[in-house]
Design an enzyme around this catalytic site. Sequence first.
Site, short mmCIF file in Angstrom:
data_model
loop_
_atom_site.label_atom_id
_atom_site.label_comp_id
_atom_site.label_asym_id
_atom_site.label_seq_id
_atom_site.Cartn_x
_atom_site.Cartn_y
_atom_site.Cartn_z
N THR A 1 0.88 -1.18 0.00
CA THR A 1 0.00 0.00 0.00
C THR A 1 0.91 1.22 0.00
O THR A 1 1.63 1.46 0.98
CB THR A 1 -0.89 0.04 1.27
N LYS B 1 -7.69 1.79 -2.90
CA LYS B 1 -7.34 1.40 -1.52
C LYS B 1 -7.38 2.62 -0.59
O LYS B 1 -7.93 2.57 0.50
CB LYS B 1 -5.93 0.77 -1.54
N LYS C 1 -1.23 5.54 8.80
CA LYS C 1 -0.47 5.54 7.54
C LYS C 1 -1.42 5.77 6.36
O LYS C 1 -1.17 6.60 5.49
CB LYS C 1 0.25 4.20 7.38
P1 NAD Z 1 5.75 -5.90 7.26
O1 NAD Z 1 6.50 -4.76 7.83
O2 NAD Z 1 5.40 -7.06 8.14
O3 NAD Z 1 6.50 -6.49 5.96
C1 NAD Z 1 7.27 -5.71 5.08
C2 NAD Z 1 8.59 -6.42 4.88
O4 NAD Z 1 9.38 -5.72 3.92
C3 NAD Z 1 9.44 -6.53 6.16
O5 NAD Z 1 9.65 -7.89 6.47
C4 NAD Z 1 10.73 -5.80 5.80
O6 NAD Z 1 11.89 -6.41 6.34
C5 NAD Z 1 10.72 -5.90 4.29
N1 NAD Z 1 11.55 -4.89 3.63
C6 NAD Z 1 11.61 -3.57 3.87
N2 NAD Z 1 12.51 -2.99 3.03
C7 NAD Z 1 13.00 -3.98 2.27
C8 NAD Z 1 13.97 -4.02 1.23
N3 NAD Z 1 14.61 -2.92 0.82
N4 NAD Z 1 14.25 -5.22 0.66
C9 NAD Z 1 13.62 -6.34 1.07
N5 NAD Z 1 12.70 -6.36 2.06
C10 NAD Z 1 12.40 -5.20 2.65
O7 NAD Z 1 4.41 -5.26 6.64
P2 NAD Z 1 3.07 -6.05 6.23
O8 NAD Z 1 2.11 -6.00 7.36
O9 NAD Z 1 3.42 -7.32 5.58
O10 NAD Z 1 2.51 -5.01 5.13
C11 NAD Z 1 3.07 -4.91 3.84
C12 NAD Z 1 2.24 -3.91 3.05
O11 NAD Z 1 0.89 -4.35 3.00
C13 NAD Z 1 2.21 -2.50 3.65
O12 NAD Z 1 2.26 -1.57 2.62
C14 NAD Z 1 0.88 -2.47 4.41
O13 NAD Z 1 0.37 -1.16 4.50
C15 NAD Z 1 0.03 -3.34 3.50
N6 NAD Z 1 -1.12 -3.98 4.18
C16 NAD Z 1 -0.95 -4.58 5.40
C17 NAD Z 1 -2.04 -5.18 6.01
C18 NAD Z 1 -1.91 -5.84 7.37
O14 NAD Z 1 -2.95 -6.15 7.98
N7 NAD Z 1 -0.71 -6.11 7.84
C19 NAD Z 1 -3.30 -5.17 5.38
C20 NAD Z 1 -3.41 -4.60 4.12
C21 NAD Z 1 -2.31 -4.00 3.52
#
Ligand code: NAD
Length: 295
Positions: free
Chosen positions: A94, A169, A244
Amino acid sequence: MTNIAFIGVGNMGNPMAANLIKAGHTVAAFDLSADLLAKAAKAGARAAGSAADAAEGAEVVITMLPAGKHVKEVCLGGLFDQLSPGTLVIDCSTIDVDTSREVHAAAAAKGFAMVDAPVSGGVGGAEGATLTFMVGGADDAFARAKPLLEKMGKTIVHCGGPGNGQAAKICNNMMLGIQMASVAEAFVLAEKLGLDAQRLFDVSSTASGQCWSLTTYCPVPGPVPTSPANRDYTPGFAAALMLKDMGLALAAAESTGADVSVAEQAASLYQDYAEAGQAGKDFSGIINLIRDRAK
Ligand code: NAD
């Protein structure tokens, strides 16, 4: 079977990648966290040493990263130099619409197909492959992405051209953020008026105040036994994530000139709640802030 590079295997990415593996695809994963990478490897992914390593031989690259700056860093910071023309790029993070469109343009310049495909449905939806995908991109890119998205989700909606998945979204979550604020204020006002919360729920859940924030995430304990209010506001959907998304909506409004004054007020509630040390609580917990402020 498709060779897929999956960059970002956090809370959402890990179960999404696992569902692609279960469906018979080959996944090479990369994440900055060694622990999360090990978890993906346990599910059957190849643990790559870098995003570029994961992309080796990939026909499709999926990114599931925290925010726009990470997507830009990964895609424009070397990954796009490793991919062959014709590669399909699917960004499920997102992120803000402007960054998404910038990355789309860079992908198009290199001859890649790209869709932005943010999700709704949370970790439970990622695990159960029941996510909703909001997809932006050209028709042929969407047609190529759809069969893969169907392995990770249940509802796949093509919202239009580049960035329109992110637009959908952001607009949806802006409604959600405003609606929760309205429901929370109404329940606190009801308390002040001596109106029982269950009675208000019985009326509004079948009347014109009805919305998801009321009927699924009711911010007071009782009327909806599964809502986070019944477990001391354990998320659910953390206030930090709502903050966010409200921030993305406000930034989009700023860059387009849309008037979102109600959203600005709602966003300030999530901001204050997060600053009070509650960022990790469910976003419906703002009712406690609103109640505490009542005279
Ligand atoms: P998260 O922080 O658990 O996962 C993101 C991952 O990206 C982390 O493990 C981090 O180490 C990795 N990362 C960051 N920079 C990196 C790089 N340069 N190279 C490789 N890996 C890298 O977040 P999440 O909860 O999995 O959410 C991911 C996305 O989905 C976000 O944009 C969030 O807004 C969206 N989202 C989350 C949810 C939820 O309920 N968690 C729901 C809908 C949408």
